[in-house]
Design a protein around this motif. Structure first.
Motif, PDB file in Angstrom:
ATOM      1  N   GLY A 108      33.880   5.900 -11.267  1.00 20.56           N
ATOM      2  CA  GLY A 108      33.495   7.137 -11.942  1.00 20.56           C
ATOM      3  C   GLY A 108      32.182   7.049 -12.695  1.00 20.56           C
ATOM      4  N   ASN A 109      31.627   5.877 -12.833  1.00 16.87           N
ATOM      5  CA  ASN A 109      30.346   5.697 -13.515  1.00 16.87           C
ATOM      6  C   ASN A 109      29.242   5.632 -12.470  1.00 16.87           C
ATOM      7  N   ILE A 110      28.399   6.649 -12.484  1.00 21.99           N
ATOM      8  CA  ILE A 110      27.331   6.741 -11.497  1.00 21.99           C
ATOM      9  C   ILE A 110      26.006   6.465 -12.180  1.00 21.99           C
ATOM     10  N   GLY A 111      25.388   5.365 -11.799  1.00 19.51           N
ATOM     11  CA  GLY A 111      24.081   5.010 -12.335  1.00 19.51           C
ATOM     12  C   GLY A 111      22.982   5.414 -11.369  1.00 19.51           C
ATOM     13  N   ALA A 112      21.744   5.128 -11.766  1.00 24.75           N
ATOM     14  CA  ALA A 112      20.585   5.476 -10.946  1.00 24.75           C
ATOM     15  C   ALA A 112      20.645   4.767  -9.589  1.00 24.75           C
ATOM     16  N   GLU A 113      21.078   3.508  -9.587  1.00 24.21           N
ATOM     17  CA  GLU A 113      21.177   2.774  -8.322  1.00 24.21           C
ATOM     18  C   GLU A 113      22.232   3.391  -7.406  1.00 24.21           C
ATOM     19  N   ASP A 114      23.350   3.825  -7.999  1.00 22.51           N
ATOM     20  CA  ASP A 114      24.406   4.462  -7.206  1.00 22.51           C
ATOM     21  C   ASP A 114      23.904   5.755  -6.577  1.00 22.51           C
ATOM     22  N   LYS A 115      23.165   6.552  -7.368  1.00 20.05           N
ATOM     23  CA  LYS A 115      22.632   7.804  -6.836  1.00 20.05           C
ATOM     24  C   LYS A 115      21.643   7.542  -5.714  1.00 20.05           C
ATOM     25  N   GLN A 116      20.819   6.514  -5.870  1.00 20.95           N
ATOM     26  CA  GLN A 116      19.853   6.171  -4.836  1.00 20.95           C
ATOM     27  C   GLN A 116      20.582   5.708  -3.570  1.00 20.95           C
ATOM     28  N   LEU A 117      21.601   4.902  -3.747  1.00 18.02           N
ATOM     29  CA  LEU A 117      22.386   4.436  -2.601  1.00 18.02           C
ATOM     30  C   LEU A 117      23.045   5.610  -1.887  1.00 18.02           C
ATOM     31  N   LEU A 118      23.667   6.502  -2.651  1.00 18.70           N
ATOM     32  CA  LEU A 118      24.319   7.672  -2.049  1.00 18.70           C
ATOM     33  C   LEU A 118      23.313   8.553  -1.320  1.00 18.70           C
ATOM     34  N   GLY A 119      22.137   8.720  -1.920  1.00 17.11           N
ATOM     35  CA  GLY A 119      21.087   9.516  -1.270  1.00 17.11           C
ATOM     36  C   GLY A 119      20.684   8.941   0.072  1.00 17.11           C
ATOM     37  N   GLY A 120      20.640   7.622   0.166  1.00 18.75           N
ATOM     38  CA  GLY A 120      20.294   6.979   1.420  1.00 18.75           C
ATOM     39  C   GLY A 120      21.401   7.049   2.459  1.00 18.75           C
ATOM     40  N   ILE A 153      25.660  14.605  -5.837  1.00 11.97           N
ATOM     41  CA  ILE A 153      25.493  13.503  -6.798  1.00 11.97           C
ATOM     42  C   ILE A 153      24.124  12.865  -6.637  1.00 11.97           C
ATOM     43  N   ALA A 154      23.721  12.639  -5.389  1.00 12.22           N
ATOM     44  CA  ALA A 154      22.435  12.007  -5.127  1.00 12.22           C
ATOM     45  C   ALA A 154      21.277  12.858  -5.638  1.00 12.22           C
ATOM     46  N   GLU A 155      21.426  14.177  -5.565  1.00 15.68           N
ATOM     47  CA  GLU A 155      20.355  15.083  -5.971  1.00 15.68           C
ATOM     48  C   GLU A 155      20.420  15.490  -7.439  1.00 15.68           C
ATOM     49  N   SER A 156      21.472  15.101  -8.129  1.00 12.73           N
ATOM     50  CA  SER A 156      21.607  15.515  -9.530  1.00 12.73           C
ATOM     51  C   SER A 156      20.567  14.810 -10.388  1.00 12.73           C
ATOM     52  N   GLY A 157      20.291  15.423 -11.494  1.00  8.31           N
ATOM     53  CA  GLY A 157      19.312  14.848 -12.421  1.00  8.31           C
ATOM     54  C   GLY A 157      19.934  13.717 -13.227  1.00  8.31           C
TER      55      GLY A 157
END
Length: 127
Positions: A69-81, A102-106
Protein backbone atom coordinates in the motif's frame (compact mmCIF):
# COMPACT_ATOMS: atom_id res chain seq x y z
CA UNK A 1 -13.95 -74.95 -69.43
CA UNK A 2 -11.97 -75.34 -66.20
CA UNK A 3 -10.12 -72.15 -67.02
CA UNK A 4 -13.38 -70.32 -67.41
CA UNK A 5 -14.59 -71.58 -64.02
CA UNK A 6 -11.24 -70.71 -62.49
CA UNK A 7 -11.54 -67.20 -63.81
CA UNK A 8 -15.10 -66.93 -62.48
CA UNK A 9 -13.97 -68.18 -59.09
CA UNK A 10 -11.21 -65.56 -59.01
CA UNK A 11 -13.65 -62.64 -59.46
CA UNK A 12 -14.97 -62.73 -55.87
CA UNK A 13 -11.41 -63.01 -54.57
CA UNK A 14 -10.30 -59.98 -56.60
CA UNK A 15 -13.37 -58.04 -55.41
CA UNK A 16 -12.60 -58.99 -51.79
CA UNK A 17 -8.98 -57.86 -52.11
CA UNK A 18 -10.04 -54.59 -53.75
CA UNK A 19 -12.57 -53.94 -50.97
CA UNK A 20 -10.00 -54.75 -48.32
CA UNK A 21 -7.51 -52.32 -49.85
CA UNK A 22 -10.13 -49.57 -49.81
CA UNK A 23 -10.88 -50.24 -46.15
CA UNK A 24 -7.19 -50.22 -45.28
CA UNK A 25 -6.76 -46.93 -47.14
CA UNK A 26 -9.74 -45.43 -45.28
CA UNK A 27 -8.40 -46.63 -41.93
CA UNK A 28 -5.00 -45.13 -42.67
CA UNK A 29 -6.61 -41.86 -43.71
CA UNK A 30 -8.74 -41.78 -40.56
CA UNK A 31 -5.69 -42.47 -38.39
CA UNK A 32 -3.75 -39.67 -40.09
CA UNK A 33 -6.68 -37.27 -39.57
CA UNK A 34 -6.91 -38.21 -35.90
CA UNK A 35 -3.17 -37.73 -35.41
CA UNK A 36 -3.30 -34.32 -37.11
CA UNK A 37 -6.26 -33.25 -34.96
CA UNK A 38 -4.51 -34.42 -31.79
CA UNK A 39 -1.35 -32.53 -32.74
CA UNK A 40 -3.33 -29.39 -33.51
CA UNK A 41 -5.13 -29.58 -30.17
CA UNK A 42 -1.82 -30.09 -28.35
CA UNK A 43 -0.28 -27.05 -30.04
CA UNK A 44 -3.36 -24.97 -29.29
CA UNK A 45 -3.33 -26.02 -25.63
CA UNK A 46 0.38 -25.27 -25.33
CA UNK A 47 -0.12 -21.81 -26.82
CA UNK A 48 -3.01 -21.16 -24.45
CA UNK A 49 -0.95 -22.31 -21.46
CA UNK A 50 1.92 -20.08 -22.53
CA UNK A 51 -0.36 -17.06 -22.93
CA UNK A 52 -1.92 -17.68 -19.51
CA UNK A 53 1.54 -17.94 -17.96
CA UNK A 54 2.54 -14.64 -19.59
CA UNK A 55 -0.56 -12.91 -18.21
CA UNK A 56 0.06 -14.42 -14.78
CA UNK A 57 3.66 -13.20 -14.75
CA UNK A 58 2.64 -9.72 -15.93
CA UNK A 59 0.01 -9.53 -13.16
CA UNK A 60 2.60 -10.67 -10.60
CA UNK A 61 5.01 -7.95 -11.74
CA UNK A 62 2.29 -5.28 -11.79
CA UNK A 63 0.88 -6.18 -8.39
CA UNK A 64 4.17 -6.51 -6.49
CA UNK A 65 4.82 -2.77 -5.94
CA UNK A 66 1.38 -2.09 -4.43
CA UNK A 67 1.09 -5.05 -2.04
CA UNK A 68 2.04 -3.04 1.04
CA UNK A 69 0.00 0.00 0.00
CA UNK A 70 2.99 2.34 0.17
CA UNK A 71 3.73 3.71 -3.27
CA UNK A 72 6.99 5.56 -3.67
CA UNK A 73 8.49 7.34 -6.67
CA UNK A 74 10.33 4.17 -7.73
CA UNK A 75 7.10 2.15 -7.56
CA UNK A 76 5.29 4.71 -9.72
CA UNK A 77 8.12 4.67 -12.24
CA UNK A 78 8.09 0.87 -12.32
CA UNK A 79 4.31 0.77 -12.77
CA UNK A 80 4.54 3.37 -15.54
CA UNK A 81 7.00 1.17 -17.39
CA UNK A 82 4.82 -1.90 -16.97
CA UNK A 83 1.51 -0.44 -18.16
CA UNK A 84 2.00 -0.98 -21.90
CA UNK A 85 3.57 -4.42 -21.39
CA UNK A 86 0.71 -5.45 -19.12
CA UNK A 87 -1.83 -4.24 -21.68
CA UNK A 88 -0.06 -6.14 -24.44
CA UNK A 89 0.08 -9.31 -22.32
CA UNK A 90 -3.67 -9.20 -21.72
CA UNK A 91 -3.71 -8.15 -18.07
CA UNK A 92 -7.29 -7.25 -17.11
CA UNK A 93 -8.35 -3.59 -17.22
CA UNK A 94 -9.24 -3.81 -13.53
CA UNK A 95 -5.49 -3.94 -12.89
CA UNK A 96 -4.07 -1.85 -15.73
CA UNK A 97 -6.52 1.03 -15.22
CA UNK A 98 -5.54 1.77 -11.61
CA UNK A 99 -1.92 0.94 -12.44
CA UNK A 100 -1.89 3.66 -15.09
CA UNK A 101 -3.61 6.12 -12.73
CA UNK A 102 -1.04 5.44 -10.02
CA UNK A 103 1.84 5.84 -12.45
CA UNK A 104 0.46 9.16 -13.68
CA UNK A 105 -0.47 10.56 -10.28
CA UNK A 106 1.45 13.44 -8.84
CA UNK A 107 2.97 13.57 -5.40
CA UNK A 108 -0.17 12.18 -3.81
CA UNK A 109 -1.27 8.75 -4.95
CA UNK A 110 -5.03 8.37 -4.48
CA UNK A 111 -5.59 5.80 -1.74
CA UNK A 112 -8.80 4.57 -3.39
CA UNK A 113 -6.89 3.83 -6.61
CA UNK A 114 -4.29 1.83 -4.68
CA UNK A 115 -7.07 -0.03 -2.85
CA UNK A 116 -8.84 -0.71 -6.16
CA UNK A 117 -5.69 -2.15 -7.67
CA UNK A 118 -4.94 -4.21 -4.55
CA UNK A 119 -8.44 -5.69 -4.71
CA UNK A 120 -8.10 -6.43 -8.43
CA UNK A 121 -4.74 -8.13 -7.80
CA UNK A 122 -6.21 -10.17 -4.95
CA UNK A 123 -9.24 -11.13 -7.05
CA UNK A 124 -7.01 -12.19 -9.94
CA UNK A 125 -4.78 -14.26 -7.66
CA UNK A 126 -7.80 -15.95 -6.07
CA UNK A 127 -9.50 -16.65 -9.39
Amino acid sequence: MIRRYSALLMLPLVALVATGCGQIEQAASDAADQAANAASEAVSQAASDLANAAVGEAVKQACAPIRDGNIGAEDKQLLGGLVSAADAAGVPDEITGPMSQIAESGDQVPAETVASMQKACDDYSAG
